[in-house]
Scaffold this motif. Structure first.
Motif, PDB file in Angstrom:
ATOM      1  N   VAL A  17     126.515 -55.757  33.562  1.00 30.74           N
ATOM      2  CA  VAL A  17     125.499 -56.667  34.148  1.00 30.74           C
ATOM      3  C   VAL A  17     125.855 -56.605  35.987  1.00 30.74           C
ATOM      4  O   VAL A  17     125.082 -56.397  36.783  1.00 30.74           O
ATOM      5  CB  VAL A  17     125.029 -57.854  33.662  1.00 30.74           C
ATOM      6  CG1 VAL A  17     124.240 -58.473  34.688  1.00 30.74           C
ATOM      7  CG2 VAL A  17     124.350 -57.757  32.260  1.00 30.74           C
ATOM      8  N   VAL A  18     127.238 -57.162  35.982  1.00 32.37           N
ATOM      9  CA  VAL A  18     127.613 -57.323  37.347  1.00 32.37           C
ATOM     10  C   VAL A  18     127.567 -55.902  38.111  1.00 32.37           C
ATOM     11  O   VAL A  18     127.013 -55.771  39.352  1.00 32.37           O
ATOM     12  CB  VAL A  18     129.175 -57.847  37.394  1.00 32.37           C
ATOM     13  CG1 VAL A  18     129.578 -57.975  38.726  1.00 32.37           C
ATOM     14  CG2 VAL A  18     128.809 -59.248  36.874  1.00 32.37           C
ATOM     15  N   ILE A  19     128.294 -54.903  37.521  1.00 31.67           N
ATOM     16  CA  ILE A  19     128.007 -53.379  38.250  1.00 31.67           C
ATOM     17  C   ILE A  19     126.541 -52.957  38.611  1.00 31.67           C
ATOM     18  O   ILE A  19     126.519 -52.784  39.663  1.00 31.67           O
ATOM     19  CB  ILE A  19     128.887 -52.531  37.422  1.00 31.67           C
ATOM     20  CG1 ILE A  19     130.192 -52.816  37.165  1.00 31.67           C
ATOM     21  CG2 ILE A  19     128.463 -51.242  37.830  1.00 31.67           C
ATOM     22  CD1 ILE A  19     130.936 -51.974  36.251  1.00 31.67           C
ATOM     23  N   SER A  20     125.653 -53.234  37.685  1.00 36.58           N
ATOM     24  CA  SER A  20     124.073 -53.065  37.728  1.00 36.58           C
ATOM     25  C   SER A  20     123.648 -53.772  38.964  1.00 36.58           C
ATOM     26  O   SER A  20     123.001 -53.047  39.766  1.00 36.58           O
ATOM     27  CB  SER A  20     123.479 -53.398  36.374  1.00 36.58           C
ATOM     28  OG  SER A  20     122.096 -53.047  36.883  1.00 36.58           O
ATOM     29  N   VAL A  21     124.015 -54.924  38.978  1.00 39.10           N
ATOM     30  CA  VAL A  21     123.390 -55.814  40.048  1.00 39.10           C
ATOM     31  C   VAL A  21     124.164 -55.367  41.379  1.00 39.10           C
ATOM     32  O   VAL A  21     123.429 -55.030  42.588  1.00 39.10           O
ATOM     33  CB  VAL A  21     123.798 -57.338  40.173  1.00 39.10           C
ATOM     34  CG1 VAL A  21     123.493 -58.213  41.152  1.00 39.10           C
ATOM     35  CG2 VAL A  21     122.873 -57.726  38.708  1.00 39.10           C
ATOM     36  N   ARG A  22     125.434 -55.191  41.606  1.00 42.45           N
ATOM     37  CA  ARG A  22     126.049 -54.817  42.737  1.00 42.45           C
ATOM     38  C   ARG A  22     125.531 -53.454  43.271  1.00 42.45           C
ATOM     39  O   ARG A  22     125.753 -53.313  44.508  1.00 42.45           O
ATOM     40  CB  ARG A  22     127.620 -54.779  42.316  1.00 42.45           C
ATOM     41  CG  ARG A  22     128.673 -54.826  43.627  1.00 42.45           C
ATOM     42  CD  ARG A  22     129.996 -54.490  42.834  1.00 42.45           C
ATOM     43  NE  ARG A  22     130.707 -53.793  43.727  1.00 42.45           N
ATOM     44  CZ  ARG A  22     131.360 -53.893  44.977  1.00 42.45           C
ATOM     45  NH1 ARG A  22     131.158 -55.376  45.414  1.00 42.45           N
ATOM     46  NH2 ARG A  22     131.839 -53.050  45.601  1.00 42.45           N
ATOM     47  N   GLU A  28     119.740 -54.389  34.354  1.00 43.17           N
ATOM     48  CA  GLU A  28     120.043 -55.667  33.995  1.00 43.17           C
ATOM     49  C   GLU A  28     119.066 -56.030  32.906  1.00 43.17           C
ATOM     50  O   GLU A  28     119.478 -56.392  31.526  1.00 43.17           O
ATOM     51  CB  GLU A  28     120.062 -56.730  34.930  1.00 43.17           C
ATOM     52  CG  GLU A  28     120.851 -56.605  36.260  1.00 43.17           C
ATOM     53  CD  GLU A  28     120.104 -55.940  37.248  1.00 43.17           C
ATOM     54  OE1 GLU A  28     120.177 -54.618  37.441  1.00 43.17           O
ATOM     55  OE2 GLU A  28     119.417 -56.286  37.963  1.00 43.17           O
ATOM     56  N   LYS A  29     117.820 -55.835  33.177  1.00 46.47           N
ATOM     57  CA  LYS A  29     116.827 -55.964  32.008  1.00 46.47           C
ATOM     58  C   LYS A  29     117.114 -55.213  30.517  1.00 46.47           C
ATOM     59  O   LYS A  29     117.093 -55.774  29.536  1.00 46.47           O
ATOM     60  CB  LYS A  29     115.506 -55.861  32.480  1.00 46.47           C
ATOM     61  CG  LYS A  29     114.382 -56.439  31.809  1.00 46.47           C
ATOM     62  CD  LYS A  29     113.004 -56.343  32.371  1.00 46.47           C
ATOM     63  CE  LYS A  29     112.019 -56.615  31.294  1.00 46.47           C
ATOM     64  NZ  LYS A  29     110.701 -56.126  31.647  1.00 46.47           N
ATOM     65  N   ASP A  30     117.182 -53.980  31.039  1.00 49.95           N
ATOM     66  CA  ASP A  30     117.561 -53.020  29.877  1.00 49.95           C
ATOM     67  C   ASP A  30     118.873 -53.451  29.046  1.00 49.95           C
ATOM     68  O   ASP A  30     118.832 -53.375  27.882  1.00 49.95           O
ATOM     69  CB  ASP A  30     117.557 -51.577  30.265  1.00 49.95           C
ATOM     70  CG  ASP A  30     116.474 -51.092  30.620  1.00 49.95           C
ATOM     71  OD1 ASP A  30     115.382 -51.518  30.095  1.00 49.95           O
ATOM     72  OD2 ASP A  30     116.265 -50.032  31.276  1.00 49.95           O
ATOM     73  N   LEU A  31     119.892 -53.941  29.970  1.00 53.07           N
ATOM     74  CA  LEU A  31     121.199 -54.117  29.256  1.00 53.07           C
ATOM     75  C   LEU A  31     120.765 -55.564  28.220  1.00 53.07           C
ATOM     76  O   LEU A  31     121.582 -55.424  27.245  1.00 53.07           O
ATOM     77  CB  LEU A  31     121.995 -54.556  30.302  1.00 53.07           C
ATOM     78  CG  LEU A  31     123.109 -53.497  30.961  1.00 53.07           C
ATOM     79  CD1 LEU A  31     123.746 -53.772  31.972  1.00 53.07           C
ATOM     80  CD2 LEU A  31     123.876 -52.787  29.964  1.00 53.07           C
ATOM     81  N   MET A  32     120.083 -56.359  28.793  1.00 53.02           N
ATOM     82  CA  MET A  32     119.906 -57.586  28.178  1.00 53.02           C
ATOM     83  C   MET A  32     119.328 -57.280  26.741  1.00 53.02           C
ATOM     84  O   MET A  32     119.500 -57.758  25.833  1.00 53.02           O
ATOM     85  CB  MET A  32     119.266 -58.462  28.965  1.00 53.02           C
ATOM     86  CG  MET A  32     119.837 -59.313  30.369  1.00 53.02           C
ATOM     87  SD  MET A  32     121.569 -59.809  29.810  1.00 53.02           S
ATOM     88  CE  MET A  32     121.550 -61.291  30.388  1.00 53.02           C
ATOM     89  N   ILE A  33     118.207 -56.515  26.905  1.00 47.23           N
ATOM     90  CA  ILE A  33     117.008 -56.182  25.947  1.00 47.23           C
ATOM     91  C   ILE A  33     118.032 -55.539  24.768  1.00 47.23           C
ATOM     92  O   ILE A  33     118.035 -55.606  23.517  1.00 47.23           O
ATOM     93  CB  ILE A  33     116.044 -55.451  26.287  1.00 47.23           C
ATOM     94  CG1 ILE A  33     115.055 -56.269  27.130  1.00 47.23           C
ATOM     95  CG2 ILE A  33     115.222 -54.835  24.970  1.00 47.23           C
ATOM     96  CD1 ILE A  33     113.988 -55.416  27.913  1.00 47.23           C
TER      97      ILE A  33
END
Lengths: 247, 248
Positions: A17-22, A28-33
């Motif tokens: 998630v951190v890499i995705s944001v950075r 992020e949403k797909d990772l959470m789902i």
């Protein structure tokens, strides 16, 4: 392993998630789902498998395998948009891969007909069949599109649809088989496969784990060949009329 | 005059891309293509010339109407036999990987038989050197590839040759030699040639009879001389302006 350890393992997802944001990947949403679905699906299947293993009755095994084949065909179908009757074709190809490979394993008494063997190994057969059929389908479509000129010349010379698609079929089957052939060549050197790793972690001797892994890899080679061949032969024919005309 | 092809009210439609409807390519085409002659088809881009050739080779079926080949309804004929009897050569030559010889043996190999002509004989017929048979086909020049394409179609010993703008990508010399070859084939072997061309001068040079298609409909059919009198009454240069200068 405690449930707390599993929950703590969620921190690994946080890294992604951190890499995705950075990097502005917006994943992020797909990772959470994805993480949530993995938890729910795996916990559910854990309970279902526990139930089936305890019941140890063949109808439950058959229903479970049927469900896996349906889900695999539905997933591979996405690769075949624009191809007529693609779902029944995938259903047949993945089922045949399962029936023939599992039939050989049971017939040769490599595994006994018990839920704890049949279901996980079916999962591997069907999963590999799904990937192989999606790869083949994708490749048949792309090959026919890029070889239109060649196919028309061959048809014009009097070739049947099958003769005109010969290069397409070869390329598609190769593309489905190459990942399996490559993994046969590199297994044990580049990677330790999932099943073997699982058995070793579970306390089984590495030599016993190797035996199982060899059987599984050879079984996957057979599954991929059977499924890819059925998909390729059915899929190419959907691009031609009965009068050998390219659609 | 014996008819090789007879077309009666032929129409051809395709699914229009991106919409729900269908696009009409050919409408109500009724023509006779005489046997043993060169029949030219011309018209602006998108007028249905190539589609008409595809119908004559059964690479497509007409949506409406009937096409007769030697008096037989083509819809009832064996597709593969028709395609071996009616050869087609496309605008852009396509060479298969391998030698020229392998390319020339392809047609007979597909039907599991042998051609009356050897690859070397076919090359000679096309005015090419017999030794060329050993060369890698994809390394030939555009003009040579187009002549090998013609030879490859002839290996099936067809009665009819369909040519789809076969000289449009060639230089003037190569185009001229292809024209001579085709005329000789027609005269010496009695092959019927249906030749799609954009080039008005070529049409006059090679065509015994001509068809002009506009928007998929027959705008003119008759001898090439009649075509010339109707569309080029003065001695002005004949070129593709016919399709763009407002006369059609």
């Amino acid at each position: 392993m405690s449930y707390l350890s599993v929950i703590l393992a969620l921190s690994f997802v946080l890294v992604a998630v951190v890499i995705s944001v950075r990097e502005n990947l917006e994943l992020e949403k797909d990772l959470m789902i994805g993480t949530f679905r993995a938890f729910v699906q795996l916990i559910a299947i854990g309970f279902i498998l526990k139930f089936i293993f305890e019941m140890e009755k063949w109808p439950y095994i058959v229903v479970m395998i049927g469900f896996m084949v349906l889900a695999a065909a539905r997933n591979a179908e996405k690769r075949g948009q624009g191809v007529k009757n693609v779902f029944p074709m995938l259903l047949l190809a993945i089922s045949m891969g399962e029936i023939l490979t599992m039939g050989m394993m049971l017939g040769l008494k490599i595994i006994p007909f018990q839920a704890q063997y049949v279901i996980p190994i079916s999962g591997m057969i069907i999963g590999n069949g799904m990937v192989a059929s999606a790869l083949t389908l994708n490749r048949v479509k792309a090959e026919i599109e890029s070889r239109r000129e060649e196919i028309l010349v061959l048809l014009g010379l009097g070739a049947t649809a099958r003769q005109a698609s010969s290069s397409t079929l070869q390329a598609s089957l190769k593309s489905a088989l190459i990942p399996t052939v490559d993994s046969l060549k590199t297994v044990g050197i580049v990677q330790l496969p999932g099943m073997m790793t699982g058995l070793i972690i579970g306390g089984v001797s590495p030599l016993v784990a190797v035996k199982y892994q060899l059987v599984v890899m050879l079984m996957i080679t057979s599954t991929v060949s059977i499924t890819a061949m059925i998909v390729a032969y059915f899929a190419y024919s959907k691009f031609f009329t009965e009068r050998h005309q390219l659609i | 005059m014996q008819a090789k092809f007879l077309l009666e009210k032929v129409g051809y439609e395709v699914e229009a891309s991106g919409t729900q409807g269908r696009q009409r390519i050919l409408s109500d085409v009724g023509i006779t293509i005489p046997a043993g002659q060169i029949f030219t088809i011309t018209g602006p881009s998108g007028s249905g010339k190539s589609s008409l050739l595809y119908l004559l080779n059964l690479l497509r079926d007409p949506t409406t109407g009937v096409i007769f080949l030697d008096g037989q309804n083509m819809a009832e004929m064996n597709v593969l036999e028709v395609r071996r009897k009616v050869g087609i050569v496309f605008q852009k030559p396509f060479m298969f990987k391998g030698s020229v010889r392998e390319n020339l043996l392809l047609g007979p190999k597909l039907k599991g038989s042998e051609s009356r002509y050897s690859p070397e004989d076919l090359l000679e017929m096309m005015g090419l050197e017999r030794e060329m048979a050993r060369k890698e086909a994809i390394l030939l020049s555009g003009g040579e590839q187009q002549r090998v394409s013609l030879a490859r179609a002839l290996a099936n010993e067809p009665d009819v040759l369909l040519l789809d703008e076969v000289t449009s990508a060639l230089d003037a010399d190569s185009a001229c030699s292809v024209e001579k070859l085709v005329k000789a084939l027609c005269e010496e072997k009695g092959i019927t040639v249906v030749w799609v061309t954009h080039d008005m001068e070529q049409l006059m040079r090679v065509g015994d009879n001509s068809l002009l298609l506009i928007d998929g409909r027959v705008a003119f059919t008759g001898t090439s001389d009649e075509f010339k009198h109707q569309y080029f009454p003065s001695k002005r240069e004949m070129n593709t302006e016919l399709f763009t200068d407002g006369r059609l």
